[in-house]
Design a protein around this motif. Structure first.
Motif, short mmCIF file in Angstrom:
data_model
loop_
_atom_site.label_atom_id
_atom_site.label_comp_id
_atom_site.label_asym_id
_atom_site.label_seq_id
_atom_site.Cartn_x
_atom_site.Cartn_y
_atom_site.Cartn_z
N VAL A 148 30.40 43.21 35.74
CA VAL A 148 30.37 41.79 36.09
C VAL A 148 31.79 41.26 35.92
CG1 VAL A 148 29.35 39.55 35.54
CG2 VAL A 148 28.05 41.65 35.13
N PHE A 149 32.22 40.48 36.87
CA PHE A 149 33.54 39.87 36.80
C PHE A 149 33.35 38.36 36.94
CE2 PHE A 149 37.94 39.63 39.06
CZ PHE A 149 38.51 39.11 37.91
N GLY A 150 33.39 37.67 35.81
CA GLY A 150 33.16 36.23 35.82
C GLY A 150 34.48 35.46 35.80
N GLY A 151 34.44 34.25 36.29
CA GLY A 151 35.64 33.41 36.26
C GLY A 151 35.41 32.14 37.05
N ASN A 195 45.36 37.21 44.10
CA ASN A 195 45.61 38.65 44.12
C ASN A 195 45.45 39.31 42.75
OD1 ASN A 195 46.12 38.48 46.83
ND2 ASN A 195 48.35 38.40 46.65
N GLY A 196 45.62 38.54 41.67
CA GLY A 196 45.39 39.09 40.33
C GLY A 196 43.93 39.49 40.18
N HIS A 197 43.02 38.65 40.69
CA HIS A 197 41.59 38.97 40.63
C HIS A 197 41.28 40.22 41.47
CE1 HIS A 197 41.22 34.37 40.05
NE2 HIS A 197 41.03 34.92 38.86
N VAL A 198 41.88 40.27 42.64
CA VAL A 198 41.62 41.42 43.53
C VAL A 198 42.10 42.70 42.86
CG1 VAL A 198 42.13 42.44 45.78
CG2 VAL A 198 41.74 39.97 45.59
N VAL A 238 39.28 45.44 30.13
CA VAL A 238 40.38 44.49 30.15
C VAL A 238 41.49 44.97 31.06
CG1 VAL A 238 42.11 43.34 28.72
CG2 VAL A 238 39.86 43.89 27.78
N VAL A 239 41.99 44.03 31.82
CA VAL A 239 43.14 44.34 32.67
C VAL A 239 44.35 43.64 32.07
CG1 VAL A 239 44.08 44.06 34.97
CG2 VAL A 239 41.70 44.59 34.67
N PRO A 240 45.47 44.36 31.95
CA PRO A 240 46.65 43.74 31.36
C PRO A 240 47.04 42.49 32.14
CG PRO A 240 47.04 46.07 31.83
CD PRO A 240 45.73 45.72 32.43
#
Ligand code: ATP
Length: 198
Positions: A11-14, A21-24, A135-137
Motif C-alpha cells: 500500500v502506498f498512501g499519501g 516523480n518522487g512518488h513514481v 522505506v525509500v530514501p
C-alpha cells in the motif's frame, strides 16, 4: 512442484497533491525489489499529519494518479480512503485490506521522512503488526533505524529532491513543473489553474 507463495501487496498512501516523480520512483523501486503482486496507491481523504491543508479535489488527485501510473499493470489506484472520507488512518486501511486478502503479505510504503514518527501513527502497535514498512530514501531525511516495534527495510531507490509542496509553489508562481511530474500530469496541471487560491 512449486509451492505457491502468499500474494504480496504493498500500500502506498499519501496526499498526492499532486503526484510527482518522487512518488513514481518509490512505486517503481518497490515493484522491482519486492516482487509485488499488487501495489495499491491510496490517496488520503485527509492526512492526520496535515489536518489544515486544503487538498485539491479528490477526483483531480485520482486522475493525476491514473495518468502517472498508466502502463503499470500491477498498480491499482484505489479511492477507498476518499470514498470513506474524514481523516485517513493507515491502520484502518490495512485492516480492511487484510480482511479482503486474509493470506496476503502486506507492505506499506513510506518516504524516509516518516520513519522517526511511526510510533505517533494511530494504533502504532497494531500498525507495526499489520505490515512490513518499506522505506525509500529521501534527500534530507537520514537513514534511521525503525523504532520498535516496527519492522521494515530500506529500498535502494534513487533519492529525488521533489515534494508536492514545491510543485504547488511553482504552479502558483506560474513556473513550469515539467521536470517534476510525468508529462501527462504536467499537461493536466497546466490546463487546470489549480492551487492559485491555497
Ligand atoms: P507535501 O510536500 O505536500 O508534504 P509530499 O511530496 O511529501 O507532499 P505525499 O503525498 O505527502 O507527498 O507523500 C506520500 C508518501 O511519499 C510519503 O510517505 C512521503 O514520505 C513519500 N515521498 C514523497 N516524495 C518523496 C520523495 N521525493 N522521495 C521519497 N519519498 C517521498
Amino acid at each position: 512442484m512449486t509451492a505457491s507463495r502468499p500474494q504480496s501487496i504493498a500500500v502506498f498512501g499519501g496526499s498526492f497533491d499532486p503526484v510527482h516523480n518522487g512518488h513514481v520512483m518509490i512505486a517503481q523501486s518497490a515493484l522491482a525489489e519486492l516482487e509485488l503482486d499488487r501495489l495499491i496507491v491510496m490517496p488520503a481523504a485527509q492526512s492526520p499529519f496535515k489536518p489544515v491543508q486544503k487538498l485539491a479535489p479528490a477526483e483531480a488527485r485520482m486522475e493525476w494518479l491514473r495518468l502517472a501510473f498508466a502502463g503499470e499493470p500491477k498498480v491499482e489506484i484505489s479511492s477507498w480512503e476518499l470514498d470513506r472520507g474524514g481523516v485517513s488512518y493507515s491502520i484502518e486501511t490495512l485492516r480492511a485490506l487484510a480482511a479482503a486478502h486474509p493470506n496476503a503479505e502486506m507492505f506499506y510504503l513510506i518516504g524516509a521522512d516518516h520513519v522517526a514518527t511511526l510510533t505517533e501513527w494511530r494504533e502504532a502497535e497494531a500498525l507495526a503488526e499489520a505490515a512490513t514498512f518499506v522505506v525509500v530514501p529521501r534527500p534530507g531525511a537520514p537513514e534511521e533505524a525503525f523504532p520498535k516495534p516496527f519492522r521494515g527495510r530500506y529500498l535502494k531507490g534513487d533519492p529525488l529532491a521533489i515534494s508536492a509542496s514545491e510543485i504547488r509553489q511553482r504552479l502558483r508562481a506560474g513556473r513550469s513543473v515539467a521536470d517534476f511530474v510525468p508529462p501527462p500530469v504536467a499537461q493536466m496541471l497546466n490546463s487546470m489553474q489549480i492551487y492559485s487560491e491555497n
